[in-house]
Design an enzyme around this catalytic site. Structure first.
Site, PDB file in Angstrom:
ATOM      1  CG  ASP A 115      -2.048   1.015   1.110  1.00 22.11           C
ATOM      2  OD1 ASP A 115      -2.611   1.402   2.156  1.00 22.11           O
ATOM      3  OD2 ASP A 115      -2.349   1.457  -0.031  1.00 22.11           O
TER       4      ASP A 115
ATOM      5  CE  LYS B 114      -1.033   3.335  -3.928  1.00 18.13           C
ATOM      6  NZ  LYS B 114      -1.016   2.556  -2.650  1.00 18.13           N
TER       7      LYS B 114
ATOM      8  CG  ASP C 131      -5.463  -0.179  -1.055  1.00 19.64           C
ATOM      9  OD1 ASP C 131      -5.307   0.899  -0.462  1.00 19.64           O
ATOM     10  OD2 ASP C 131      -6.550  -0.544  -1.543  1.00 19.64           O
ATOM     11  CG  ASN C 132      -4.646   2.136  -3.448  1.00 20.32           C
ATOM     12  OD1 ASN C 132      -3.759   2.045  -2.610  1.00 20.32           O
ATOM     13  ND2 ASN C 132      -5.823   2.673  -3.172  1.00 20.32           N
TER      14      ASN C 132
ATOM     15  CD  GLU D 229      -8.533   4.753   0.164  1.00 16.46           C
ATOM     16  OE1 GLU D 229      -8.867   3.736  -0.457  1.00 16.46           O
ATOM     17  OE2 GLU D 229      -7.372   5.188   0.160  1.00 16.46           O
TER      18      GLU D 229
HETATM   19  O1  LIG Z   1      -0.700   7.086  -3.085  1.00 11.00           O
HETATM   20  C1  LIG Z   1      -1.253   6.316  -2.304  1.00 11.00           C
HETATM   21  N1  LIG Z   1      -0.576   5.616  -1.395  1.00 11.00           N
HETATM   22  C2  LIG Z   1       0.865   5.817  -1.269  1.00 11.00           C
HETATM   23  C3  LIG Z   1       1.238   5.546   0.165  1.00 11.00           C
HETATM   24  C4  LIG Z   1       2.366   6.012   0.664  1.00 11.00           C
HETATM   25  C5  LIG Z   1       2.730   5.763   2.083  1.00 11.00           C
HETATM   26  O2  LIG Z   1       3.803   4.816   2.113  1.00 11.00           O
HETATM   27  C6  LIG Z   1       5.035   5.471   2.393  1.00 11.00           C
HETATM   28  N2  LIG Z   1       5.990   4.955   1.405  1.00 11.00           N
HETATM   29  C7  LIG Z   1       5.944   5.124   0.074  1.00 11.00           C
HETATM   30  N3  LIG Z   1       6.950   4.436  -0.519  1.00 11.00           N
HETATM   31  C8  LIG Z   1       7.639   3.826   0.471  1.00 11.00           C
HETATM   32  C9  LIG Z   1       8.773   2.967   0.515  1.00 11.00           C
HETATM   33  N4  LIG Z   1       9.458   2.545  -0.580  1.00 11.00           N
HETATM   34  C10 LIG Z   1       9.265   3.088  -1.904  1.00 11.00           C
HETATM   35  C11 LIG Z   1      10.130   4.341  -2.030  1.00 11.00           C
HETATM   36  O3  LIG Z   1      11.452   4.016  -1.736  1.00 11.00           O
HETATM   37  N5  LIG Z   1       9.190   2.493   1.700  1.00 11.00           N
HETATM   38  C12 LIG Z   1       8.540   2.846   2.838  1.00 11.00           C
HETATM   39  N6  LIG Z   1       7.463   3.662   2.875  1.00 11.00           N
HETATM   40  C13 LIG Z   1       7.034   4.146   1.695  1.00 11.00           C
HETATM   41  C14 LIG Z   1       4.744   6.958   2.294  1.00 11.00           C
HETATM   42  O4  LIG Z   1       5.597   7.691   3.149  1.00 11.00           O
HETATM   43  C15 LIG Z   1       3.291   7.010   2.740  1.00 11.00           C
HETATM   44  O5  LIG Z   1       3.158   6.896   4.139  1.00 11.00           O
HETATM   45  C16 LIG Z   1      -2.722   6.159  -2.318  1.00 11.00           C
HETATM   46  C17 LIG Z   1      -3.470   7.095  -3.038  1.00 11.00           C
HETATM   47  C18 LIG Z   1      -4.852   7.038  -3.088  1.00 11.00           C
HETATM   48  C19 LIG Z   1      -5.596   8.030  -3.853  1.00 11.00           C
HETATM   49  C20 LIG Z   1      -6.702   7.669  -4.621  1.00 11.00           C
HETATM   50  C21 LIG Z   1      -7.415   8.619  -5.362  1.00 11.00           C
HETATM   51  C22 LIG Z   1      -7.025   9.938  -5.318  1.00 11.00           C
HETATM   52  F1  LIG Z   1      -7.726  10.865  -6.003  1.00 11.00           F
HETATM   53  C23 LIG Z   1      -5.933  10.335  -4.566  1.00 11.00           C
HETATM   54  C24 LIG Z   1      -5.213   9.381  -3.837  1.00 11.00           C
HETATM   55  C25 LIG Z   1      -5.529   6.017  -2.388  1.00 11.00           C
HETATM   56  C26 LIG Z   1      -4.786   5.074  -1.665  1.00 11.00           C
HETATM   57  O6  LIG Z   1      -5.403   4.059  -0.963  1.00 11.00           O
HETATM   58  C27 LIG Z   1      -3.397   5.121  -1.634  1.00 11.00           C
HETATM   59  O7  LIG Z   1      -2.710   4.147  -0.938  1.00 11.00           O
HETATM   60 MG   LIG Z   2      -4.014   2.533  -0.450  1.00 11.03          MG
END
Ligand SMILES: O=C(NC/C=C/[C@H]1O[C@@H](n2cnc3c(NCCO)ncnc32)[C@H](O)[C@@H]1O)c1cc(-c2ccc(F)cc2)cc(O)c1O
Ligand SMILES: [Mg+2]
Length: 214
Positions: free
Chosen positions: A141, A144, A169-170, A199
Site C-alpha cells: 500500500d 504504486k 491495495d489500489n 476508501e
Molecule cells: O498514493 C497512495 N498511497 C501511497 C502511500 C504512501 C505511504 O507509504 C510510504 N511509502 C511510500 N513508498 C515507500 C517505501 N518505498 C518506496 C520508495 O522508496 N518504503 C517505505 N514507505 C514508503 C509513504 O511515506 C506514505 O506513508 C494512495 C493514493 C490514493 C488516492 C486515490 C485517489 C485519489 F484521487 C488520490 C489518492 C488512495 C490510496 O489508498 C493510496 O494508498
Molecule cells: Mg491505499
C-alpha cells in the site's frame, strides 16, 4: 502552518476512541475520514476484504509496505494470533511518529514492529535483522510504482515461499497497471481481484490477492 492531516487524524483518535480498543480506533479514523477529511487509509469497505484475507491466511509472519498513519497496521495486527508480529515499513519519519502513537493507542505496540526507512533498503535486511525466513502475508500500500520492484525484491531475497499471499491495495484507483500485468501473467502467481470502492467514496477500486506458487 497548523497541524498536518496525520496529526489531525491522531487527534480524532485521541478524542473519539477508547485506549486499548482497536475497533474503536478503526471506527474513529473511518468516521473522521468519511465526514471531516478524506485520507488514504484502506478504509472500512476494502478493510473488510483485508480482514477476511488476513483471517484466512492467519500469518505467522506478516509485512506491510507503507504504514502512513497505521490504519491498516491496526486492522491487520488486531487479527494476528498471539506471539505473531506484523513488520510495517514507513520512510516518512513524521508519518511514522503518528503511526506509532495510533498503534500504541490501540494497544497493539507489542504486535507491531514499525521500521523507518525505504522498503528497497529494508527488505534485504529482513532475514538478518528480524530473523524472518519468509513472509506468509504481505500488504502492499505504498507508492504504486514500487509494487513491482518490491515484489521482485521479495522474491530475490527468498522472502516468499510456496503459498505466500500478497494483497495489493489500489489496483484500480490510483491504479497499478504494471503490477497487475506482472502478477496476472507470471505463472508463479495465482491472482484474484476483489472489487470494491476507493476508501470513503463511490469510485471503483479493489484489492488484488496473489498467491506465490514457488
Ligand atoms: O498514493 C497512495 N498511497 C501511497 C502511500 C504512501 C505511504 O507509504 C510510504 N511509502 C511510500 N513508498 C515507500 C517505501 N518505498 C518506496 C520508495 O522508496 N518504503 C517505505 N514507505 C514508503 C509513504 O511515506 C506514505 O506513508 C494512495 C493514493 C490514493 C488516492 C486515490 C485517489 C485519489 F484521487 C488520490 C489518492 C488512495 C490510496 O489508498 C493510496 O494508498
Ligand atoms: Mg491505499
Amino acid at each position: 502552518t497548523g497541524l498536518s492531516r496525520p496529526q489531525r487524524i491522531l487527534k480524532a483518535v485521541q478524542k473519539n476512541a477508547t485506549k486499548g480498543n482497536p475497533e474503536s480506533v478503526i471506527a474513529a479514523i473511518d468516521h473522521y475520514c468519511r465526514h471531516s477529511e478524506w485520507a488514504m487509509n484502506v478504509g472500512d469497505e476494502k478493510g473488510l476484504i483485508l480482514d477476511s484475507v488476513v483471517t484466512e491466511v492467519n500469518p505467522s509472519t506478516a509485512l506491510e509496505l507503507g504504514t502512513y498513519c497505521g490504519y491498516s497496521t491496526v486492522r491487520i495486527a488486531r487479527l494476528l494470533s498471539p506471539g505473531t508480529k506484523l513488520i510495517t515499513l514507513e520512510f516518512n519519519p513524521d508519518y511514522a511518529a503518528i503511526a506509532r502513537q495510533i498503534i500504541a493507542y490501540a494497544g497493539l505496540q507489542d504486535k507491531v514492529i514499525l521500521v523507518e526507512g525505504p522498503s528497497g533498503d529494508l527488505i534485504p535486511k529482513m532475514k538478518q535483522q528480524h530473523g524472518i525466513k519468509s513472509f506468509d502475508f504481505v500488504f502492499l500500500d505504498h507508492w504504486k510504482d514500487r509494487y513491482v520492484p518490491d515484489t521482485k525484491l521479495l522474491e530475490e531475497c527468498g522472502l516468499l515461499r510456496k503459498g505466500s499471499v500478497l494483497l495489493a491495495d489500489n489496483v484500480i484507483c490510483p491504479g497499478t497497471p504494471e503490477y497487475l500485468k506482472y502478477v496476472r501473467n507470471d505463472p508463479r502467481y495465482e491472482s484474484r481481484y476483489f472489487k470494491s470502492n476507493l476508501e470513503y467514496t463511490k469510485v471503483e477500486d479493489g484489492l488484488e490477492k496473489s498467491v506465490f506458487l514457488g
